[in-house]
Structure formats: C-alpha cells, structure tokens
Write a protein that holds these residues in place. Structure first.
Motif, PDB file in Angstrom:
ATOM      1  N   ALA A  80       0.836  -1.204   0.000  1.00 56.12           N
ATOM      2  CA  ALA A  80       0.000   0.000   0.000  1.00 56.12           C
ATOM      3  C   ALA A  80       0.867   1.250   0.000  1.00 56.12           C
ATOM      4  CB  ALA A  80      -0.929  -0.011   1.206  1.00 56.12           C
ATOM      5  N   GLU A  81       1.937   1.234   0.782  1.00 56.97           N
ATOM      6  CA  GLU A  81       2.841   2.389   0.838  1.00 56.97           C
ATOM      7  C   GLU A  81       3.540   2.610  -0.500  1.00 56.97           C
ATOM      8  OE1 GLU A  81       5.263   1.299   4.168  1.00 56.97           O
ATOM      9  OE2 GLU A  81       3.970   2.346   5.621  1.00 56.97           O
ATOM     10  N   ALA A  82       3.909   1.523  -1.174  1.00 55.39           N
ATOM     11  CA  ALA A  82       4.550   1.649  -2.484  1.00 55.39           C
ATOM     12  C   ALA A  82       3.592   2.283  -3.483  1.00 55.39           C
ATOM     13  CB  ALA A  82       5.007   0.273  -2.975  1.00 55.39           C
ATOM     14  N   PHE A  83       2.333   1.881  -3.427  1.00 53.60           N
ATOM     15  CA  PHE A  83       1.331   2.474  -4.319  1.00 53.60           C
ATOM     16  C   PHE A  83       1.120   3.949  -3.991  1.00 53.60           C
ATOM     17  CE2 PHE A  83      -3.122   3.762  -4.836  1.00 53.60           C
ATOM     18  CZ  PHE A  83      -3.240   3.663  -6.211  1.00 53.60           C
ATOM     19  N   LEU A  84       0.948   4.256  -2.709  1.00 56.18           N
ATOM     20  CA  LEU A  84       0.650   5.632  -2.300  1.00 56.18           C
ATOM     21  C   LEU A  84       1.837   6.571  -2.500  1.00 56.18           C
ATOM     22  CD1 LEU A  84      -1.427   4.816   0.898  1.00 56.18           C
ATOM     23  CD2 LEU A  84      -2.283   5.699  -1.287  1.00 56.18           C
ATOM     24  N   ALA A  85       3.031   6.011  -2.610  1.00 57.98           N
ATOM     25  CA  ALA A  85       4.197   6.838  -2.922  1.00 57.98           C
ATOM     26  C   ALA A  85       4.163   7.298  -4.378  1.00 57.98           C
ATOM     27  CB  ALA A  85       5.483   6.052  -2.649  1.00 57.98           C
ATOM     28  N   ARG A  86       3.388   6.589  -5.200  1.00 56.64           N
ATOM     29  CA  ARG A  86       3.317   6.912  -6.624  1.00 56.64           C
ATOM     30  C   ARG A  86       2.009   7.595  -7.020  1.00 56.64           C
ATOM     31  NH1 ARG A  86       5.079   1.257  -9.414  1.00 56.64           N
ATOM     32  NH2 ARG A  86       4.928   2.530 -11.308  1.00 56.64           N
ATOM     33  N   GLU A  87       0.950   7.382  -6.239  1.00 56.77           N
ATOM     34  CA  GLU A  87      -0.367   7.874  -6.619  1.00 56.77           C
ATOM     35  C   GLU A  87      -1.059   8.574  -5.457  1.00 56.77           C
ATOM     36  OE1 GLU A  87      -1.578   7.833  -9.610  1.00 56.77           O
ATOM     37  OE2 GLU A  87      -0.124   6.481 -10.553  1.00 56.77           O
ATOM     38  N   SER A  88      -1.772   9.627  -5.765  1.00 55.57           N
ATOM     39  CA  SER A  88      -2.620  10.294  -4.779  1.00 55.57           C
ATOM     40  C   SER A  88      -4.092  10.128  -5.140  1.00 55.57           C
ATOM     41  CB  SER A  88      -2.285  11.785  -4.708  1.00 55.57           C
ATOM     42  OG  SER A  88      -2.461  12.407  -5.974  1.00 55.57           O
ATOM     43  N   ARG A  89      -4.371   9.306  -6.144  1.00 49.58           N
ATOM     44  CA  ARG A  89      -5.731   9.049  -6.599  1.00 49.58           C
ATOM     45  C   ARG A  89      -5.968   7.551  -6.695  1.00 49.58           C
ATOM     46  NH1 ARG A  89      -9.142  11.840 -11.535  1.00 49.58           N
ATOM     47  NH2 ARG A  89     -10.948  10.436 -11.375  1.00 49.58           N
ATOM     48  N   LEU A  90      -7.182   7.118  -6.334  1.00 49.94           N
ATOM     49  CA  LEU A  90      -7.572   5.726  -6.520  1.00 49.94           C
ATOM     50  C   LEU A  90      -9.094   5.684  -6.660  1.00 49.94           C
ATOM     51  CD1 LEU A  90      -6.983   2.709  -6.656  1.00 49.94           C
ATOM     52  CD2 LEU A  90      -7.056   2.639  -4.143  1.00 49.94           C
ATOM     53  N   ASP A  91      -9.553   5.169  -7.802  1.00 52.38           N
ATOM     54  CA  ASP A  91     -10.981   5.167  -8.101  1.00 52.38           C
ATOM     55  C   ASP A  91     -11.657   3.814  -7.888  1.00 52.38           C
ATOM     56  OD1 ASP A  91     -11.537   7.947  -9.648  1.00 52.38           O
ATOM     57  OD2 ASP A  91      -9.530   7.208 -10.150  1.00 52.38           O
ATOM     58  N   ILE A  92     -10.974   2.746  -8.261  1.00 51.01           N
ATOM     59  CA  ILE A  92     -11.598   1.416  -8.224  1.00 51.01           C
ATOM     60  C   ILE A  92     -10.579   0.400  -7.717  1.00 51.01           C
ATOM     61  CG2 ILE A  92     -12.633  -0.437  -9.606  1.00 51.01           C
ATOM     62  CD1 ILE A  92     -13.475   1.781 -11.624  1.00 51.01           C
ATOM     63  N   VAL A  93     -11.041  -0.499  -6.860  1.00 48.97           N
ATOM     64  CA  VAL A  93     -10.231  -1.645  -6.444  1.00 48.97           C
ATOM     65  C   VAL A  93     -11.025  -2.902  -6.741  1.00 48.97           C
ATOM     66  CG1 VAL A  93      -9.087  -2.842  -4.550  1.00 48.97           C
ATOM     67  CG2 VAL A  93      -9.115  -0.344  -4.590  1.00 48.97           C
ATOM     68  N   ILE A  94     -10.412  -3.819  -7.455  1.00 50.84           N
ATOM     69  CA  ILE A  94     -11.035  -5.122  -7.723  1.00 50.84           C
ATOM     70  C   ILE A  94     -10.219  -6.181  -6.990  1.00 50.84           C
ATOM     71  CG2 ILE A  94     -11.744  -6.792  -9.472  1.00 50.84           C
ATOM     72  CD1 ILE A  94     -11.973  -4.502 -11.468  1.00 50.84           C
ATOM     73  N   HIS A  95     -10.793  -6.712  -5.917  1.00 46.91           N
ATOM     74  CA  HIS A  95     -10.132  -7.744  -5.121  1.00 46.91           C
ATOM     75  C   HIS A  95     -10.362  -9.089  -5.811  1.00 46.91           C
ATOM     76  CE1 HIS A  95      -9.064  -5.100  -1.810  1.00 46.91           C
ATOM     77  NE2 HIS A  95     -10.284  -4.616  -1.804  1.00 46.91           N
ATOM     78  N   ASN A  96      -9.573  -9.309  -6.854  1.00 50.74           N
ATOM     79  CA  ASN A  96      -9.758 -10.447  -7.752  1.00 50.74           C
ATOM     80  C   ASN A  96      -8.926 -11.664  -7.358  1.00 50.74           C
ATOM     81  OD1 ASN A  96     -10.144 -11.677 -10.690  1.00 50.74           O
ATOM     82  ND2 ASN A  96      -7.935 -11.527 -10.343  1.00 50.74           N
ATOM     83  N   ALA A  97      -7.761 -11.459  -6.754  1.00 50.30           N
ATOM     84  CA  ALA A  97      -6.849 -12.574  -6.474  1.00 50.30           C
ATOM     85  C   ALA A  97      -7.464 -13.544  -5.471  1.00 50.30           C
ATOM     86  CB  ALA A  97      -5.528 -12.041  -5.939  1.00 50.30           C
ATOM     87  N   GLY A  98      -7.107 -14.810  -5.619  1.00 49.49           N
ATOM     88  CA  GLY A  98      -7.604 -15.792  -4.666  1.00 49.49           C
ATOM     89  C   GLY A  98      -7.011 -17.156  -4.929  1.00 49.49           C
ATOM     90  N   VAL A  99      -7.359 -18.082  -4.043  1.00 46.16           N
ATOM     91  CA  VAL A  99      -6.893 -19.455  -4.172  1.00 46.16           C
ATOM     92  C   VAL A  99      -8.092 -20.367  -3.943  1.00 46.16           C
ATOM     93  CG1 VAL A  99      -6.217 -19.620  -1.733  1.00 46.16           C
ATOM     94  CG2 VAL A  99      -5.151 -21.129  -3.417  1.00 46.16           C
ATOM     95  N   MET A 100      -8.079 -21.526  -4.595  1.00 43.45           N
ATOM     96  CA  MET A 100      -9.219 -22.450  -4.511  1.00 43.45           C
ATOM     97  C   MET A 100      -8.743 -23.864  -4.200  1.00 43.45           C
ATOM     98  SD  MET A 100     -12.054 -23.229  -7.471  1.00 43.45           S
ATOM     99  CE  MET A 100     -13.396 -24.385  -7.200  1.00 43.45           C
ATOM    100  N   VAL A 101      -9.311 -24.449  -3.202  1.00 40.49           N
ATOM    101  CA  VAL A 101      -9.123 -25.835  -2.749  1.00 40.49           C
ATOM    102  C   VAL A 101      -7.669 -26.314  -2.778  1.00 40.49           C
ATOM    103  CG1 VAL A 101     -11.501 -26.535  -3.139  1.00 40.49           C
ATOM    104  CG2 VAL A 101      -9.889 -26.794  -5.001  1.00 40.49           C
ATOM    105  N   PRO A 102      -6.776 -25.634  -2.063  1.00 35.98           N
ATOM    106  CA  PRO A 102      -5.441 -26.206  -1.869  1.00 35.98           C
ATOM    107  C   PRO A 102      -5.557 -27.416  -0.949  1.00 35.98           C
ATOM    108  CG  PRO A 102      -5.739 -24.331  -0.421  1.00 35.98           C
ATOM    109  CD  PRO A 102      -6.974 -24.395  -1.286  1.00 35.98           C
ATOM    110  N   PRO A 103      -4.503 -28.195  -0.794  1.00 34.76           N
ATOM    111  CA  PRO A 103      -4.582 -29.372   0.084  1.00 34.76           C
ATOM    112  C   PRO A 103      -5.028 -29.009   1.498  1.00 34.76           C
ATOM    113  CG  PRO A 103      -2.584 -29.426  -1.235  1.00 34.76           C
ATOM    114  CD  PRO A 103      -3.206 -28.090  -1.478  1.00 34.76           C
ATOM    115  N   VAL A 104      -5.801 -29.894   2.118  1.00 35.68           N
ATOM    116  CA  VAL A 104      -6.265 -29.678   3.486  1.00 35.68           C
ATOM    117  C   VAL A 104      -5.070 -29.410   4.393  1.00 35.68           C
ATOM    118  CG1 VAL A 104      -7.345 -30.774   5.490  1.00 35.68           C
ATOM    119  CG2 VAL A 104      -8.337 -31.074   3.228  1.00 35.68           C
TER     120      VAL A 104
END
Length: 324
Positions: free
Chosen positions: A102-126
């Motif tokens: 977050a700090e790396a992003f905010l060091a480069r940008e002072s604007r943010l319009d949309i966040v898509i929380h797309n990353a994820g993982v599905m059924v890794p080993p128990v």
C-alpha cells in the motif's frame, strides 16, 4: 436445507448464463482514473486489466509473482495500444507484505478510483496455511484483501471528494457461487473460523461467503465512505483459469466442457466496477454472470447484515490490526 429453489436455479444458470449486456463498447471513459486489480497477471484479472486499460484507466496489478507480472504487462502492452499498467508486489497470504505494498502504491499515486479484489486461491490441500497460520483460503481470499482495503480506503474517499465521483468509485469483492454451495450455515463458522481440518470445499465456500459478508459490512462500518463509494461482491462465473489447478484430474478433464473463457469473468467484474446501473443503493449486493444483480444465499445475506457479520468484521479487524 441451506439452498432454496431460487438458489439452485441461480447456480444452475451459471452453466448457461444470458449473454453479457454490458460490453467494452458500453464502458465509460476511464481517462485519468486509477484502478487496482489484485491477481491481475493471469486469468480473469489479466482480462480485466486489458479491458480497463483499453478504456483509458491507469492500472496497477498487485500480485506476488514479479516475473509473471512483468511478462503479463508486456503481453498487455502488445494487446492494447498505449495501455498504462504497473506492478506492485504483494502476497495476500502474508500480512507483512500488505502495508509495504500500500505504501509503495501511495508513494506513486494520490488518486484511486476502483479496487477489484480479484486474487484468490481455490481448494489447496487440506491443512494449507498462510504465512500467519490461517487456513490458506481464509487468509488469501478474505483476510489479506480486507487488510489491503483498510489501507486504501482513505485515498479512495479523498479521490471521490476531490473529483466528485460518487457512485463511480467502486470496491469489488470477488466471490463465487461456492458461497451458496459449500459454505457452512450462516456462511462463516464463528466458533472455528480457522479450521485446518475441514474439507477444502467447505473452507473455500466459507472464504467466499466471507467476501460477501465483508462487502456488506464494509458499508455498515464505513458509513461516510459508503455514502459515495460502491461496495459490492461479484461471482465472475464458471471459468477456465489456473484457479482450478488444485482440482482433481477428473475435474480438470471435465472443465473444458462446462467452463467459459476468462474474459467472460472480466465482463462480470467490470459490470460491477463500471456499470452506471450500479450505485451505492446496491451496496452489499451481489453480481452474477455475466453482469446481473443476483441473489445471496438467504442465511448468508442475513449474516451480512446482522451480528454475525459484525463479529466477522471485528475478527478481521483484530487479526490484521498489528500489521497495519
């Protein structure tokens, strides 16, 4: 029975959804806008990045694999003329990486319009766990995104205030029909959220129900911001992506006959992120393939708006506080 007839009908429809009605030619200009897509280096996220870039957005891919992401950026530049896309390293399964990202992003940008929380993982080993010992799907699919959003919310609100972009500012929490099919009663098991012995699908379903609940509770816990920023969950659809890499060989052999291309999932996500028909009146709502308002499983919808949701949100705040 947790699923009613309407739930079964909606889940079944995922195998043959109506054609998307909100396509790239319908997207508004995103010139000047800044968007974050987690996991944007492959699959649905990569398709979303290209579509957002083609509409004029400056896009940041948040992901853990630098080499793959830099290659994805090169591929995106070949596919989309003048696309403006950048990389920020984060591992959502390791809370120590969230604040630096977050700090790396905010060091480069002072604007943010949309966040898509797309990353994820599905059924890794128990028994698979995050760096902090959380069940891997809970840690990666819910706790990590929650922590990241906590740090990004202030700049999103500053942006919507400065540029008068109420309703155009969106937080998209990517969930799944798995919330309906596999999550426990109430969506989340508050008595044992971090159950490392539960079945992979149960924990997957719980993590996706957790995203639905978080989307709704974010609005309740941040009323000032939610009066202008949309917070909504989306089921991208049944898709052929590397999210399925942990499934059985039989399931992977069957998948080409029942799954759709990744770009269809991007249409779902960008309906949630861009459609003018979606406003703060839809906060806590749920989008289904390929861009329609859908139904949350009844008990999960109740949890999203009652004390179960409040306790789950408090759990997320408590677990992430020392890392933020």
């Amino acid at each position: 029975m947790l699923l009613g007839l309407s739930d079964y009908a909606q889940v079944s429809r995922n195998f043959c959804p109506p054609k998307p009605s909100f396509l790239p030619e319908d997207y508004p200009s995103l010139a000047g806008k800044v968007v974050i897509v987690t996991g944007g280096n492959s699959g649905v996220g990569f398709e979303a990045v290209k579509l957002l870039g083609a509409a004029g957005a400056k896009v940041y891919i948040f992901s853990r694999n630098e080499a793959n992401t830099l290659q994805a950026i090169e591929d995106a530049k070949k596919a989309v003329k003048d696309i403006d896309v950048h990389f920020v390293k984060v591992d959502l399964s390791d809370l120590t990486t969230i604040k630096p990202a977050a700090e790396a992003f905010l060091a480069r940008e002072s604007r943010l319009d949309i966040v898509i929380h797309n990353a994820g993982v599905m059924v890794p080993p128990v028994g698979s766990t995050s760096a902090q010992g959380y069940e891997l799907q809970l840690g990666t699919n819910v706790i990590g995104p929650f922590a990241l959003q906590k740090l990004l919310t202030p700049v999103m609100y500053e942006t919507v205030e400065k540029f008068s972009t109420a309703n155009e500012s969106r937080i998209v929490w990517v969930t799944s029909s798995g919330h309906a099919l596999f999550s426990p009663k109430h969506g989340v098991n508050l008595d044992n959220l971090n159950d490392l012995t539960a079945g992979e699908m149960t924990n997957y379903g719980q993590s996706k129900a957790g995203m639905v609940i978080t989307a709704a509770q974010w609005a309740k816990q941040n009323p000032k911001e939610a009066s202008k920023i949309v917070t909504i969950s989306v089921d991208p659809g049944n898709l052929e992506t590397n999210l399925l890499r942990h499934l059985s060989l039989f399931a992977r052999k069957l998948s080409p006959y029942i799954l759709f291309p990744a770009i269809n999932g991007a249409y779902s996500e960008l309906f949630a992120a861009l459609s003018p028909t979606i406003t703060t009146a839809n906060n806590g709502g749920y989008i289904i393939p390929w861009g329609r308002v859908g139904r949350i499983r009844g008990d999960v919808a109740e949890s999203a708006n009652n004390e179960i949701g409040e306790k789950f949100y408090k759990y997320l705040e408590d677990e992430t506080a020392k890392y933020l």
